[in-house]
Design a protein around this motif. Structure first.
Motif, PDB file in Angstrom:
ATOM      1  N   GLN A  98       7.304  -3.651  -3.122  1.00 49.45           N
ATOM      2  CA  GLN A  98       6.259  -2.629  -3.194  1.00 49.45           C
ATOM      3  C   GLN A  98       5.066  -3.049  -4.044  1.00 49.45           C
ATOM      4  O   GLN A  98       4.139  -2.277  -4.205  1.00 49.45           O
ATOM      5  N   VAL A  99       5.071  -4.259  -4.583  1.00 51.45           N
ATOM      6  CA  VAL A  99       3.989  -4.725  -5.452  1.00 51.45           C
ATOM      7  C   VAL A  99       3.016  -5.586  -4.666  1.00 51.45           C
ATOM      8  O   VAL A  99       3.420  -6.466  -3.906  1.00 51.45           O
ATOM      9  N   THR A 100       1.733  -5.305  -4.862  1.00 54.19           N
ATOM     10  CA  THR A 100       0.669  -6.141  -4.311  1.00 54.19           C
ATOM     11  C   THR A 100      -0.193  -6.574  -5.482  1.00 54.19           C
ATOM     12  O   THR A 100      -0.618  -5.743  -6.291  1.00 54.19           O
ATOM     13  N   LEU A 101      -0.404  -7.871  -5.611  1.00 54.26           N
ATOM     14  CA  LEU A 101      -1.307  -8.377  -6.637  1.00 54.26           C
ATOM     15  C   LEU A 101      -2.693  -8.501  -6.009  1.00 54.26           C
ATOM     16  O   LEU A 101      -2.845  -9.146  -4.976  1.00 54.26           O
ATOM     17  N   MET A 102      -3.673  -7.877  -6.631  1.00 51.42           N
ATOM     18  CA  MET A 102      -5.054  -7.929  -6.158  1.00 51.42           C
ATOM     19  C   MET A 102      -5.877  -8.673  -7.190  1.00 51.42           C
ATOM     20  O   MET A 102      -5.551  -8.674  -8.369  1.00 51.42           O
ATOM     21  N   SER A 103      -6.944  -9.294  -6.738  1.00 51.88           N
ATOM     22  CA  SER A 103      -7.815 -10.007  -7.665  1.00 51.88           C
ATOM     23  C   SER A 103      -9.254  -9.939  -7.197  1.00 51.88           C
ATOM     24  O   SER A 103      -9.532  -9.823  -6.007  1.00 51.88           O
TER      25      SER A 103
END
Length: 173
Positions: A98-103
């Protein structure tokens, strides 16, 4: 341990040697060695114990290696990556899928819901994202085709053995 929970389809004592971990994560052995020596990703199954010993990386380790590789490919500095990985360790994410890393190319943001992703995009901060659940499935498929090995129990030294004898017995065991 980086993340709590059972995300690995492999038994806990199955590990992958450095070259296999590099292949699965898409990194060089030099990167792997540097990250292990600096503590960014240390092998969960078995660490290096001197000259000639082999590190064994777990499924979870390889997952993190692949995420780090993707962040580097996106232009994120290793310092920011260290901060993001440390944050995830402290937070103890329970459901990685369920984790999305955004940058935005400079900072890394953790999103655990679609609304958080949309808010980042609306604010102009999100440039790219890495859905860890997708990376997990990729690694799972890749590792199913690569050879793993079980962690070995260390051989107990006999009272009268010198160091060379202990090493020979450990090598033949």
């Amino acid at each position: 341990m980086l993340f709590e929970g059972d995300f690995s389809p492999m038994p806990a004592d199955v590990g992958y040697r450095g070259p296999i971990a590099c292949s699965a994560a898409g990194i060089t052995y030099r990167q792997l060695d540097y990250w292990a020596r600096t503590g960014l990703v240390t092998p969960e199954i078995r660490g290096a114990q001197g000259s000639g010993s082999q590190r064994l990386y777990s499924f979870r380790d390889i997952l993190i290696l692949r995420v780090i590789k993707r962040l580097i490919d996106a232009g994120i500095s290793l310092q920011q990556i260290r901060t993001a990985i440390d944050h995830l360790r402290r937070r103890g994410v329970e459901d990685l899928s369920q984790v999305t890393l955004m940058s935005d190319g400079v900072s890394v943001f953790e999103c655990t819901s679609d609304d958080e992703v949309i808010d980042l995009l609306r604010g102009g901060q999100g440039v790219f994202g890495i859905a860890i659940g997708g990376v997990w499935r990729d690694i799972e498929g890749t590792l199913s085709e690569l050879p793993g090995e079980r962690a070995e129990e260390p051989v107990a030294p006999s009272a009268g053995d010198d160091e060379l004898s202990q090493r020979r017995r450990a090598r033949t065991a």
